[in-house]
Write an enzyme that holds these catalytic residues in place. Structure first.
Site, PDB file in Angstrom:
ATOM      1  N   HIS A  95       1.010  -1.226  -0.017  1.00 53.63           N
ATOM      2  CA  HIS A  95       0.000  -0.003   0.083  1.00 53.63           C
ATOM      3  C   HIS A  95       0.828   1.306  -0.003  1.00 53.63           C
ATOM      4  CE1 HIS A  95      -3.747  -2.104   0.954  1.00 53.63           C
ATOM      5  NE2 HIS A  95      -3.010  -2.963   1.449  1.00 53.63           N
ATOM      6  N   ASN A 142     -10.160  -3.181   2.815  1.00 50.21           N
ATOM      7  CA  ASN A 142      -9.944  -3.051   1.190  1.00 50.21           C
ATOM      8  C   ASN A 142     -11.305  -2.864   0.555  1.00 50.21           C
ATOM      9  OD1 ASN A 142      -7.051  -3.316   1.452  1.00 50.21           O
ATOM     10  ND2 ASN A 142      -7.474  -5.544   1.098  1.00 50.21           N
TER      11      ASN A 142
HETATM   12 FE1  HDD Z   1      -2.341  -5.026   5.393  1.00 57.42          FE
HETATM   13  C1  HDD Z   1      -0.858  -1.759   5.360  1.00 57.42           C
HETATM   14  C2  HDD Z   1      -5.159  -3.389   4.438  1.00 57.42           C
HETATM   15  C3  HDD Z   1      -3.762  -7.935   5.615  1.00 57.42           C
HETATM   16  C4  HDD Z   1       0.423  -6.069   6.937  1.00 57.42           C
HETATM   17  N1  HDD Z   1      -3.029  -3.133   4.937  1.00 57.42           N
HETATM   18  C5  HDD Z   1      -2.217  -1.828   4.951  1.00 57.42           C
HETATM   19  C6  HDD Z   1      -3.002  -0.792   4.465  1.00 57.42           C
HETATM   20  C7  HDD Z   1      -4.192  -1.277   4.194  1.00 57.42           C
HETATM   21  C8  HDD Z   1      -4.390  -2.773   4.576  1.00 57.42           C
HETATM   22  C9  HDD Z   1      -5.422  -0.667   3.422  1.00 57.42           C
HETATM   23  C10 HDD Z   1      -2.382   0.590   4.193  1.00 57.42           C
HETATM   24  C11 HDD Z   1      -2.853   1.558   5.257  1.00 57.42           C
HETATM   25  C12 HDD Z   1      -2.442   2.862   4.860  1.00 57.42           C
HETATM   26  O1  HDD Z   1      -2.987   3.594   4.240  1.00 57.42           O
HETATM   27  O2  HDD Z   1      -1.363   3.167   5.399  1.00 57.42           O
HETATM   28  N2  HDD Z   1      -3.894  -5.745   5.018  1.00 57.42           N
HETATM   29  C13 HDD Z   1      -5.308  -5.053   4.589  1.00 57.42           C
HETATM   30  C14 HDD Z   1      -6.442  -5.829   4.601  1.00 57.42           C
HETATM   31  C15 HDD Z   1      -5.832  -7.036   4.947  1.00 57.42           C
HETATM   32  C16 HDD Z   1      -4.723  -6.906   5.322  1.00 57.42           C
HETATM   33  C17 HDD Z   1      -7.824  -5.345   4.340  1.00 57.42           C
HETATM   34  C18 HDD Z   1      -6.576  -8.305   5.070  1.00 57.42           C
HETATM   35  C19 HDD Z   1      -7.902  -8.749   5.312  1.00 57.42           C
HETATM   36  N3  HDD Z   1      -1.638  -6.757   6.237  1.00 57.42           N
HETATM   37  C20 HDD Z   1      -2.464  -7.960   6.096  1.00 57.42           C
HETATM   38  C21 HDD Z   1      -1.752  -8.884   6.776  1.00 57.42           C
HETATM   39  C22 HDD Z   1      -0.442  -8.295   7.262  1.00 57.42           C
HETATM   40  C23 HDD Z   1      -0.475  -7.115   6.929  1.00 57.42           C
HETATM   41  C24 HDD Z   1      -2.206 -10.128   6.898  1.00 57.42           C
HETATM   42  C25 HDD Z   1       0.568  -9.097   7.799  1.00 57.42           C
HETATM   43  C26 HDD Z   1       0.438  -9.803   8.886  1.00 57.42           C
HETATM   44  N4  HDD Z   1      -0.555  -4.270   5.702  1.00 57.42           N
HETATM   45  C27 HDD Z   1       0.499  -4.873   6.691  1.00 57.42           C
HETATM   46  C28 HDD Z   1       1.684  -3.861   6.852  1.00 57.42           C
HETATM   47  C29 HDD Z   1       1.206  -2.399   6.322  1.00 57.42           C
HETATM   48  C30 HDD Z   1      -0.082  -2.844   5.800  1.00 57.42           C
HETATM   49  C31 HDD Z   1       2.996  -4.433   6.534  1.00 57.42           C
HETATM   50  C32 HDD Z   1       2.340  -1.819   5.343  1.00 57.42           C
HETATM   51  C33 HDD Z   1       2.262  -0.150   5.953  1.00 57.42           C
HETATM   52  C34 HDD Z   1       1.454  -0.101   7.082  1.00 57.42           C
HETATM   53  O3  HDD Z   1       1.080  -1.508   7.320  1.00 57.42           O
HETATM   54  O4  HDD Z   1       1.047   0.570   7.538  1.00 57.42           O
HETATM   55  O5  HDD Z   1       1.839  -3.634   8.067  1.00 57.42           O
END
Ligand code: HDD
EC number: 1.11.1.6
Length: 693
Positions: A74, A147
């Protein structure tokens, strides 16, 4: 003597801008006034520069550190401020403060994003969109990090790094950027049958939203609401766009990426600027353990939905985005969401994807923002309680501590107040967050429950719920993506999974790739024929909206265009809530039929028809003749037709339409019928303009 006159060309030329009543004095970060921002300090006018030059060193030092690590997923996003308003009290279901009173408003900050591409990629790849909402409630920040698709690729968070490694650019070659059409992504998908439902959504028009304002949002997981009496109700969250659901066509989205890589962020910015505030309704699906147990899937499995026809969505609020951030970095880049950020009345379920997320986000924010004190950055600060600091605790110090806590009380329990000193904050057993006391027991196991084993029934349901036009888009998307897969065995494995979804789909894709169908993959659980859910459709679905509200109408005109026709159309579009955009071969003043002139909003080459929702062409006979020889004009009309948009035109423009191969149909109309015709796409035209799988 050296000439110190700042206007001396030898001293920085004409670029010096000196402080005055309107412009404060330029200073260093330490407040020292700066006399000259054009030249480094040198030993002699043509000599080497001096290390002692703090003005230069500080400026460059800060610049060298301007970037922070982009989000691992993202990375590319845009955001807006707004408010959430409760429209139906849920006080009997949850004690969450924001849902108590009808009419109550809560500030929000919302960030939309693509998943796979880097921060500098494009806005319109085929990709899932992030839909992350930070509610600044009076009892702390609640982050609903969702999402635009209600399911996810994997069931257990331990597979997330593998999924993302496979989806992003390939490790050795560094491409493709922001695209899933490559070997490693499909390799992973082919070996993870649990991703089948999500991949059907990913190949559908859901991953080509026309605008952030025209997509749904989903919390995906099952969460809990907890009432004041401590009763738990399961809940799934839905955002429903007031502007209706609208997606792009694949060819359109590919061309948009070239014409305007910033298309969707510009659209958000411009909608807010015009007062066309993007708006969503918040809906909830509420259910209990008994309902959960009665469904043929596990509600803790994030690869499953609860069809709206089985459990209706109750609308409980609305969200309006009405303010663009003042600064992209300070707000949009530094905003940090954590699904673990709950407020009293909202709690987690045992969904193993959600549980894994509870750790990952806090961890990544510390890396990305560089300090555990990221909650002090303005956009991340809790705003809740009126007056004073919205958070009070004994956490101290750390990198970039911005607060100056007073006194000795940095621990508790303490009795310093007995001596008249500040004792600090205290627990609140009544108002404080209490985890729902769910009974849990069992052996420690690294295992997936059997209730998660069915990977195909809902994928089949999704496919069978689609409109025929959407099915054709899905099958064609599979053909395109798999055509970019160079390893034959991966393609075969994907097809083996697809046979479990639907034979017709598998046959259409295999046909599009000119390959034989492999045997179906073994399924871990019986595949059910669930009832189709028409609510899942975009095309001819319940949220498809025929409207001009919030939409942009491109009006192509040129020297000699009829002034009356132009003005009537412009007014008509505005009256219907649309945004008329005047597009001409030259961007300055364009002379019209009556001798008046009008300024074009955009130039033909810079505003191809992919950037607008509907197209009108108003030309003089001379201009039409000229534009039939102008590739950009022919393409403008050809694309409008190919992308199934309404085309309104005056009779003189006909030669240009003929040159562009426009054939008559319900969407090709005279100007007086255009405003009505412009409210929709013409799906019936599609078989005439492209071969779909
Ligand atoms: Fe995630 C960012 C949505 C599963 C780990 N995720 C991130 C963002 C969104 C989502 C919208 C961007 C937030 C922003 O605008 O700053 N992610 C989801 C959804 C998931 C999902 C809807 C499943 C239902 N994500 C998911 C899993 C993991 C992560 C299973 C790890 C265990 N996601 C992350 C992250 C991020 C992230 C690596 C990257 C940047 C951040 O968190 O802030 O931690």
């Amino acid at each position: 003597m050296h000439d110190m006159d700042p206007r001396n060309p030898g001293n920085g030329g004409e670029t010096h801008q000196v402080a005055d009543a309107d412009h404060p004095v330029l200073t260093t970060n330490h407040g020292m006034p700066i006399a000259d921002n054009q030249n480094q300090l040198k030993a002699g006018a043509r000599g080497p520069v001096l290390l002692e030059d703090e003005v230069y060193r500080e400026k460059m030092n800060h610049f060298d550190h301007e970037r922070i690590p982009e989000r691992i997923v993202h990375a590319r996003g845009t955001a807006a401020h707004g408010y959430f308003e409760c429209t139906d009290s849920l006080s009997d279901i949850t004690r969450a403060e924001l849902f108590q009173k009808k009419g109550q408003r809560t500030e929000v900050f919302v960030r939309f994003s693509t998943v796979a591409g880097g921060a500098g990629s494009v806005d319109t790849p085929r990709d899932v969109r992030g839909f992350a909402v930070k509610f600044y409630t009076r009892e702390g920040n609640w982050d609903l990090v969702g999402n635009n698709i209600p399911v996810f690729f994997i069931q257990d968070a331990i597979k997330f790094p593998d999924l993302i490694h496979a989806a992003k650019m390939e490790a050795d070659r560094g491409y493709p950027q922001a695209a899933t059409a490559h070997d490693t992504f499909w390799d992973f998908i082919s070996l993870m049958p649990e991703s089948t439902h999500m991949i059907l959504w990913a190949m559908s028009d859901r991953t080509l939203p026309k605008s952030f304002a025209t997509m749904e949002g989903f919390g995906i997981h099952t969460f809990r609401f907890v009432s004041a009496e401590g009763k738990s109700t399961f809940v799934k969250f839905h955002w429903k766009p007031k502007a209706g659901l609208a997606s792009s066509i694949w060819d359109e989205t590919v061309k948009t990426a070239g014409a305007d890589p910033d298309y969707q962020r510009r659209d958000l910015f411009e909608r807010i600027g015009r007062g066309d505030y993007p708006e969503w309704e918040l809906g909830v699906q509420l259910f209990d353990e008994e309902f959960a147990a009665s469904q043929p899937y596990d509600v803790l499995d994030a690869t499953k939905i609860i069809p709206e026809e089985v459990l209706p969505v109750r609308i409980v609020g609305k969200m309006v985005l009405d303010r663009y951030p003042d600064n992209y970095f300070a707000e949009t880049e530094q905003v940090a969401f954590c699904p673990s950020h709950m407020v009293p009345g909202i709690d987690h379920s045992n969904d193993p994807l959600l549980q894994g997320r509870l750790f990952s986000y806090q961890d990544t924010q510390i890396k990305r923002l560089g300090s555990t004190n990221w909650h002090q950055i303005p956009v991340n600060q809790a705003k809740g309680r009126a007056g004073g600091c919205p958070f009070h605790n004994f956490q101290r110090d750390g990198h970039m501590q911005m607060q100056v806590p007073k006194g000795r009380a940095n621990y508790e329990p303490n009795s310093l107040h007995l001596a008249g000193e500040e004792g600090g904050p205290r627990e609140d057993p009544k108002a404080g967050f209490v985890t729902f006391p769910a009974e849990e027991q069992g052996p420690k196991l690294r295992i997936r429950p059997e209730s998660f084993a069915d990977h195909y029934s809902q994928a089949r349901m999704f496919w069978r719920s689609m409109d025929p036009a959407e099915q054709a888009h899905i099958a064609s998307a599979f053909v395109f993506e798999l055509s970019k897969v160079s390893l034959e065995h991966i393609r075969r494995q994907v097809m083996a999974n697809l046979r479990n979804v639907d034979e017709a789909l598998a046959t259409r894709v295999a046909d599009g790739l000119a390959m034989d169908l492999p045997d179906a993959a073994p399924a871990a659980a019986p595949i059910l024929d669930m009832a189709p859910s028409p609510a899942l459709r975009i095309i001819r679905g319940p949220l498809e909206k025929h409207t001009l509200e919030g939409r942009t109408v491109g009006i192509l005109f040129a020297d000699g265009s009829d002034a009356g026709e132009l003005e009537t159309l412009r007014r008509g579009v505005k009256a219907a809530g649309g945004h008329p955009l005047l597009i001409a071969p030259k961007v300055g003043q364009v002379p019209l039929s009556d001798g008046s002139t009008v300024k074009a909003d955009a130039q033909l080459f810079g505003q191809p028809s992919v950037t607008v929702d509907a197209c009108a062409v108003i030309l003089s006979a001379e201009a039409a003749a000229k534009l039939t020889k102008e590739g950009a004009a022919v393409q403008w009309v050809m694309d409008a037709f190919g992308h199934l948009k309404a085309i309104g035109h005056n009779p003189a423009a006909q030669p240009l339409l003929d040159k562009a191969g426009v054939e008559p149909d319900a969407g090709v109309v005279a100007l007086d019928g255009f405003v009505e015709a412009a409210k929709r796409r013409y799906w019936d035209r599609e078989p005439k303009v492209r071969t779909l799988a």
